[in-house]
Design a protein around this motif. Structure first.
Motif, short mmCIF file in Angstrom:
data_model
loop_
_atom_site.label_atom_id
_atom_site.label_comp_id
_atom_site.label_asym_id
_atom_site.label_seq_id
_atom_site.Cartn_x
_atom_site.Cartn_y
_atom_site.Cartn_z
N ARG A 11 14.19 24.81 37.11
CA ARG A 11 15.45 25.48 37.46
C ARG A 11 15.33 26.24 38.77
O ARG A 11 16.26 26.26 39.57
CB ARG A 11 15.89 26.40 36.32
CG ARG A 11 16.32 25.64 35.09
CD ARG A 11 16.71 26.59 33.94
NE ARG A 11 16.93 25.88 32.72
CZ ARG A 11 18.04 25.22 32.41
NH1 ARG A 11 19.03 25.18 33.26
NH2 ARG A 11 18.15 24.58 31.27
N ARG A 12 14.18 26.87 39.01
CA ARG A 12 13.97 27.57 40.29
C ARG A 12 13.96 26.59 41.45
O ARG A 12 14.52 26.85 42.51
CB ARG A 12 12.67 28.39 40.25
CG ARG A 12 12.79 29.69 39.48
CD ARG A 12 11.62 30.63 39.74
NE ARG A 12 10.32 30.05 39.44
CZ ARG A 12 9.74 30.07 38.24
NH1 ARG A 12 10.33 30.66 37.23
NH2 ARG A 12 8.55 29.53 38.06
N ILE A 13 13.31 25.45 41.26
CA ILE A 13 13.27 24.42 42.30
C ILE A 13 14.69 23.94 42.61
O ILE A 13 15.10 23.87 43.77
CB ILE A 13 12.36 23.24 41.89
CG1 ILE A 13 10.89 23.68 41.89
CG2 ILE A 13 12.57 22.03 42.80
CD1 ILE A 13 9.94 22.69 41.25
N ILE A 14 15.43 23.62 41.58
CA ILE A 14 16.81 23.13 41.76
C ILE A 14 17.67 24.20 42.44
O ILE A 14 18.40 23.90 43.39
CB ILE A 14 17.41 22.72 40.41
CG1 ILE A 14 16.71 21.47 39.88
CG2 ILE A 14 18.91 22.47 40.53
CD1 ILE A 14 17.01 21.13 38.43
N ARG A 31 8.83 29.97 47.28
CA ARG A 31 10.01 30.54 46.61
C ARG A 31 9.95 30.36 45.10
O ARG A 31 10.54 31.14 44.36
CB ARG A 31 11.29 29.90 47.14
CG ARG A 31 11.60 30.31 48.55
CD ARG A 31 12.93 29.81 48.99
NE ARG A 31 13.09 30.04 50.42
CZ ARG A 31 14.21 29.88 51.08
NH1 ARG A 31 15.28 29.45 50.43
NH2 ARG A 31 14.27 30.11 52.36
N CYS A 32 9.24 29.34 44.65
CA CYS A 32 9.19 29.04 43.22
C CYS A 32 7.91 29.50 42.55
O CYS A 32 7.71 29.26 41.35
CB CYS A 32 9.39 27.53 43.01
SG CYS A 32 11.00 26.96 43.57
N LEU A 153 25.40 23.78 41.37
CA LEU A 153 25.73 23.90 39.96
C LEU A 153 25.13 25.20 39.41
O LEU A 153 24.07 25.63 39.86
CB LEU A 153 25.18 22.71 39.18
CG LEU A 153 25.75 21.35 39.59
CD1 LEU A 153 25.03 20.24 38.85
CD2 LEU A 153 27.24 21.28 39.34
N PRO A 154 25.77 25.81 38.41
CA PRO A 154 25.25 27.06 37.83
C PRO A 154 24.09 26.79 36.87
O PRO A 154 24.23 26.88 35.66
CB PRO A 154 26.46 27.65 37.12
CG PRO A 154 27.29 26.46 36.75
CD PRO A 154 27.07 25.45 37.86
N ILE A 155 22.94 26.41 37.42
CA ILE A 155 21.78 25.98 36.65
C ILE A 155 21.10 27.12 35.89
O ILE A 155 20.58 26.92 34.82
CB ILE A 155 20.76 25.29 37.57
CG1 ILE A 155 21.36 24.04 38.20
CG2 ILE A 155 19.46 24.96 36.85
CD1 ILE A 155 21.70 22.94 37.22
#
Length: 156
Positions: A11-14, A31-32, A153-155
């Protein structure tokens, strides 16, 4: 990899790529909270699973001479599978149609059409959309302004 198979790192990657698709693997990994190799493996797995479908630049449509967005609701004469397939195949070839959704309710499709001006939309309507076999009716609405546009998208 189903949606429920996404862990917090996926989810962090996306989320990071939705904000900035041009991150280097090093930047994305930082960042991840990963090292570059595992980050790259995860990113490739997300791509292979079809979760990440591609990467694109976001273009300002007005600055490239296409300031007009028209939303057209289309009703077909029949909702048989072959009529739907024929309509969708034709619409997919028209560059003016940037979004197309199969809908429930009174109308069968909602299209977002991007053009230079009202005259260009009139030509599109007369030369393409109204000539398409099986179209029963079309209702057009012109966007006055764009308040929000997001491909993210609200992942989370």
């Amino acid at each position: 990899m189903a949606e429920r198979g996404l862990d917090a790192t996926d989810r962090r990657i996306i989320a990071a790529l939705q904000v900035e698709g041009r991150l280097t693997i090093q930047e994305l990994a930082e960042r991840c909270g990963l090292s570059p190799s595992p980050c790259l493996r995860r990113m490739r797995a997300l791509e292979a699973a079809g979760i990440i479908k591609g990467y694109a630049a976001v273009i300002d449509q007005a600055r490239v001479g296409l300031p007009v967005s028209v939303f057209a609701s289309v009703k077909l004469e029949r909702q048989r599978e072959e009529a739907l397939d024929r309509f969708e195949a034709t619409i997919a070839r028209w560059p003016e149609v940037v979004d197309c959704y199969l809908m429930t309710g009174q109308r069968d499709y909602l299209l977002r059409i991007v053009v230079r001006d009202i005259e260009a939309y009139e030509r599109f309507l007369k030369e393409k959309l109204t000539r398409l076999e099986g179209v029963a009716s079309i209702e057009s609405s012109f966007a006055l302004g764009q308040i929000k546009r997001s491909a993210a998208l609200p992942i989370a």
